[in-house]
Design a protein around this motif. Structure first.
Motif, mmCIF file in Angstrom:
data_model
loop_
_atom_site.group_PDB
_atom_site.id
_atom_site.type_symbol
_atom_site.label_atom_id
_atom_site.label_comp_id
_atom_site.label_asym_id
_atom_site.label_seq_id
_atom_site.Cartn_x
_atom_site.Cartn_y
_atom_site.Cartn_z
ATOM 1 N N LEU A 43 11.541 4.978 -5.909
ATOM 2 C CA LEU A 43 10.325 4.956 -6.713
ATOM 3 C C LEU A 43 10.375 3.929 -7.831
ATOM 4 N N ASP A 44 11.541 3.693 -8.433
ATOM 5 C CA ASP A 44 11.597 2.742 -9.544
ATOM 6 C C ASP A 44 11.179 1.343 -9.088
ATOM 7 N N VAL A 45 11.546 0.981 -7.853
ATOM 8 C CA VAL A 45 11.137 -0.327 -7.320
ATOM 9 C C VAL A 45 9.637 -0.343 -7.069
ATOM 10 N N ALA A 46 9.146 0.697 -6.394
ATOM 11 C CA ALA A 46 7.720 0.759 -6.089
ATOM 12 C C ALA A 46 6.892 0.680 -7.366
ATOM 13 N N ARG A 47 7.313 1.407 -8.388
ATOM 14 C CA ARG A 47 6.559 1.418 -9.644
ATOM 15 C C ARG A 47 6.563 0.038 -10.299
ATOM 16 N N THR A 48 7.721 -0.610 -10.311
ATOM 17 C CA THR A 48 7.793 -1.944 -10.918
ATOM 18 C C THR A 48 6.934 -2.936 -10.160
ATOM 19 N N PHE A 49 6.994 -2.903 -8.831
ATOM 20 C CA PHE A 49 6.182 -3.819 -8.039
ATOM 21 C C PHE A 49 4.689 -3.592 -8.287
ATOM 22 N N VAL A 50 4.288 -2.345 -8.373
ATOM 23 C CA VAL A 50 2.868 -2.044 -8.597
ATOM 24 C C VAL A 50 2.449 -2.437 -10.007
ATOM 25 N N ALA B 50 0.829 -1.207 0.000
ATOM 26 C CA ALA B 50 0.000 0.000 0.000
ATOM 27 C C ALA B 50 0.863 1.256 0.000
ATOM 28 N N ILE B 51 1.986 1.220 0.707
ATOM 29 C CA ILE B 51 2.884 2.382 0.714
ATOM 30 C C ILE B 51 3.589 2.511 -0.623
ATOM 31 N N TRP B 52 4.012 1.398 -1.220
ATOM 32 C CA TRP B 52 4.595 1.484 -2.560
ATOM 33 C C TRP B 52 3.593 2.094 -3.534
ATOM 34 N N HIS B 53 2.346 1.665 -3.438
ATOM 35 C CA HIS B 53 1.285 2.195 -4.293
ATOM 36 C C HIS B 53 1.121 3.701 -4.050
ATOM 37 N N HIS B 54 1.179 4.102 -2.790
ATOM 38 C CA HIS B 54 1.079 5.526 -2.443
ATOM 39 C C HIS B 54 2.248 6.305 -3.033
ATOM 40 N N MET B 55 3.439 5.718 -3.036
ATOM 41 C CA MET B 55 4.595 6.369 -3.639
ATOM 42 C C MET B 55 4.369 6.622 -5.121
ATOM 43 N N VAL B 56 3.845 5.621 -5.806
ATOM 44 C CA VAL B 56 3.597 5.759 -7.248
ATOM 45 C C VAL B 56 2.523 6.799 -7.505
ATOM 46 N N GLU B 57 1.439 6.762 -6.740
ATOM 47 C CA GLU B 57 0.340 7.703 -6.930
ATOM 48 C C GLU B 57 0.781 9.141 -6.687
ATOM 49 N N ASN B 58 1.762 9.330 -5.816
ATOM 50 C CA ASN B 58 2.182 10.682 -5.431
ATOM 51 C C ASN B 58 3.592 11.033 -5.881
ATOM 52 N N ASN B 59 4.152 10.200 -6.744
ATOM 53 C CA ASN B 59 5.476 10.449 -7.330
ATOM 54 C C ASN B 59 6.530 10.726 -6.250
ATOM 55 N N ILE B 60 6.558 9.891 -5.222
ATOM 56 C CA ILE B 60 7.516 10.015 -4.124
ATOM 57 C C ILE B 60 8.794 9.287 -4.524
ATOM 58 N N GLU B 61 9.894 10.025 -4.615
ATOM 59 C CA GLU B 61 11.129 9.468 -5.157
ATOM 60 C C GLU B 61 11.766 8.424 -4.240
ATOM 61 N N SER B 62 11.693 8.626 -2.936
ATOM 62 C CA SER B 62 12.218 7.629 -2.003
ATOM 63 C C SER B 62 11.473 7.754 -0.681
ATOM 64 N N ALA B 63 11.360 6.648 0.020
ATOM 65 C CA ALA B 63 10.627 6.630 1.283
ATOM 66 C C ALA B 63 11.344 5.716 2.264
ATOM 67 N N LEU B 64 11.317 6.113 3.528
ATOM 68 C CA LEU B 64 11.773 5.247 4.620
ATOM 69 C C LEU B 64 10.537 4.582 5.217
ATOM 70 N N ILE B 65 10.522 3.260 5.208
ATOM 71 C CA ILE B 65 9.398 2.492 5.739
ATOM 72 C C ILE B 65 9.844 1.765 6.996
ATOM 73 N N LEU B 66 9.114 1.993 8.064
ATOM 74 C CA LEU B 66 9.403 1.380 9.360
ATOM 75 C C LEU B 66 8.212 0.539 9.807
ATOM 76 N N GLU B 67 8.487 -0.600 10.418
ATOM 77 C CA GLU B 67 7.447 -1.369 11.090
ATOM 78 C C GLU B 67 7.411 -0.959 12.552
ATOM 79 N N ASP B 68 6.288 -1.190 13.213
ATOM 80 C CA ASP B 68 6.054 -0.548 14.505
ATOM 81 C C ASP B 68 6.744 -1.199 15.699
ATOM 82 N N ASP B 69 7.706 -2.076 15.436
ATOM 83 C CA ASP B 69 8.460 -2.674 16.542
ATOM 84 C C ASP B 69 9.910 -2.199 16.542
#
Length: 440
Positions: A348-355, A269-288
């Motif tokens: 973003l290139d990874v997120a776009r390919t995955f989506v 869902a975050i990768w999809h959000h990156m593609v929808e909003n043209n986010i070039e890079s994102a740091l993703i953390l899990e809540d632990d």
């Protein structure tokens, strides 16, 4: 059989499952020992200010580095990590070095987790962790209904599922130095996302503590909750599925769990959000997560340190199953087969390919998916299914890792995991009924 004996046998079986869950970072020790060295539902709310009653952090590292060979000629201890298949590269352990502090952090985590379980044995044995004590029964029901509704809005992330947390001193946020090109270096800036299950407010409390202590702004995203899948029909409706003929390998669970599915979908869902909003890079953390000392400063420095590399995935926290394949610089390596997705930067290139490739239709547990997508583990040392999985997983990841890790899970968090079969709420997806009994 006496009741006390049954109780202890049941506890032993639970701890065996727990031991399987610990095996990932135990592999780090095998590499270490082989060296001959025996030297750890929201509403889009915004959070500001100084939170109170947060859980204290537990594992910290200063970041000073030294190296330990994963193979040793001392005493003929050259076997490194045991393998069950051949070798596709010249190094039998994947590489030559592991950072001592990386090993030490995992040792600390292992020891602290074992101690935590021992000190809370009855609570663990009786599944006291299954429900978050901060929620009443009525609130749990409300959260379940909200999470069920959230499920069918996937992969979109609606505004009510994103919660802005502003603890940073500046906006926009920046990790690299002012003179550096933030975009070129993969600086996520304000695009820091924390995945949190709404039914786990205790974990959210820890998240807020960590972000506040580090002075980092982030967006907390309501996770996809595997518990709210009620039937196989849900998966069909959402068009999510495992790899063809999926079965787990020798070092993981035999079938996909509801927690593993929810985890993959939450990240997607975050990768999809990156593609929808043209986010070039994102740091993703899990809540632990636990952030290590001087996290923000070191993170920026390490991004600059990796500037000569053409990477599209950077692990900030990981559990190696083999030695690093290549040392890039003092704090940057090319990792081998790696477990955990507790913290990573993705481009973003990874997120776009995955989506665009619809990887949700041929998925596997995310950390293993990433490793195979990096082209790691194809010698079958950890995952004897890797070559088969590689037929369906796009090999697009150019992964690096920081060393030692800038992020570790906090001690005791593993007990609260929803991906392992440690709690009755987690289930194998194959065991769900074909249709929802209440709707049939």
């Amino acid at each position: 059989m006496p009741q006390s004996l049954r109780r202890w046998r049941f506890a032993a079986s639970r701890l065996l499952i727990f031991g399987l869950f610990l095996v990932g970072f135990d592999s780090v020790y095998r590499c270490w020992w082989a060296a001959g060295n025996l030297n750890s539902s929201g509403s889009g709310a915004e959070v500001r200010g100084d939170p109170s009653s947060f859980v204290p952090s537990t594992l910290r590292s200063s970041g000073q580095k030294s190296l330990v060979p994963c193979r040793s000629t001392v005493g003929q201890l050259a076997s490194g990590i045991p393998r069950n298949g051949g070798a596709l590269h010249n190094e039998p352990t994947g590489g030559t070095d592991l950072d001592v502090n990386t090993v030490d952090l995992h040792r600390m985590y292992h020891d602290a987790t074992v101690e935590y379980v021992a000190q809370n044995f009855d609570w663990v044995n009786e599944e006291g962790y299954a429900l978050d004590v901060l929620l009443s029964d009525a609130e749990r029901d409300q959260v379940w209904r909200a999470s069920r509704a959230r499920l069918f809005q996937w992969p979109s992330i609606e505004p009510q599922h994103m919660h802005d947390v502003r603890f940073g001193a500046q906006r926009p946020q920046r990790f690299v130095s002012r003179s550096a090109d933030a975009a070129a270096l993969g600086d996520p800036g304000d695009n820091v996302f924390v995945i949190n299950l709404p039914r786990r407010p205790s974990k959210l409390r820890h998240v807020l503590h960590e972000l506040h202590e580090a002075g980092i702004s982030a967006t907390v995203v309501d996770a996809i909750d595997g518990d709210v899948f009620t039937s196989q029909e849900d998966m069909t409706r959402l068009e999510v599925s495992t790899l063809p003929g999926y079965c787990g390998h020798q070092n993981t669970l035999p079938y996909l769990t509801s927690g593993q599915l929810g985890c993959f979908m939450s990240h997607f869902a975050i990768w999809h959000h990156m593609v929808e909003n043209n986010i070039e890079s994102a740091l993703i953390l899990e809540d632990d997560f636990d952030l290590q000392e001087n996290f923000a400063q070191r993170f920026g420095q390490y991004l600059e340190e990796a500037s000569a590399e053409d990477w599209n995935l950077l692990y900030l926290g990981r559990s190696p199953t083999e030695g690093d394949w290549r040392t890039v610089s003092e704090h940057i390596v090319e990792p081998g087969y790696t477990l955990w997705t507790v913290a990573y930067v993705i481009k973003l290139d990874v997120a776009r390919t995955f989506v665009e490739r619809h990887v949700e239709k041929e998925l596997a547990p995310l950390d293993h998916y990433f490793s195979v997508a990096m082209g790691k583990g194809l010698d079958l040392h950890w995952n004897e299914q890797a070559l088969e999985w590689a037929k369906y997983i796009p090999g697009i990841l150019r992964g690096l890792a920081v060393t030692p890790p800038l992020v570790m899970p906090y001690a005791g968090s593993m007990v609260l995991s929803d991906t392992a079969m440690l709690r009755s709420g987690t289930k194998y997806m194959k065991d769900l009924p074909a249709t929802d009994p209440e709707e049939g």
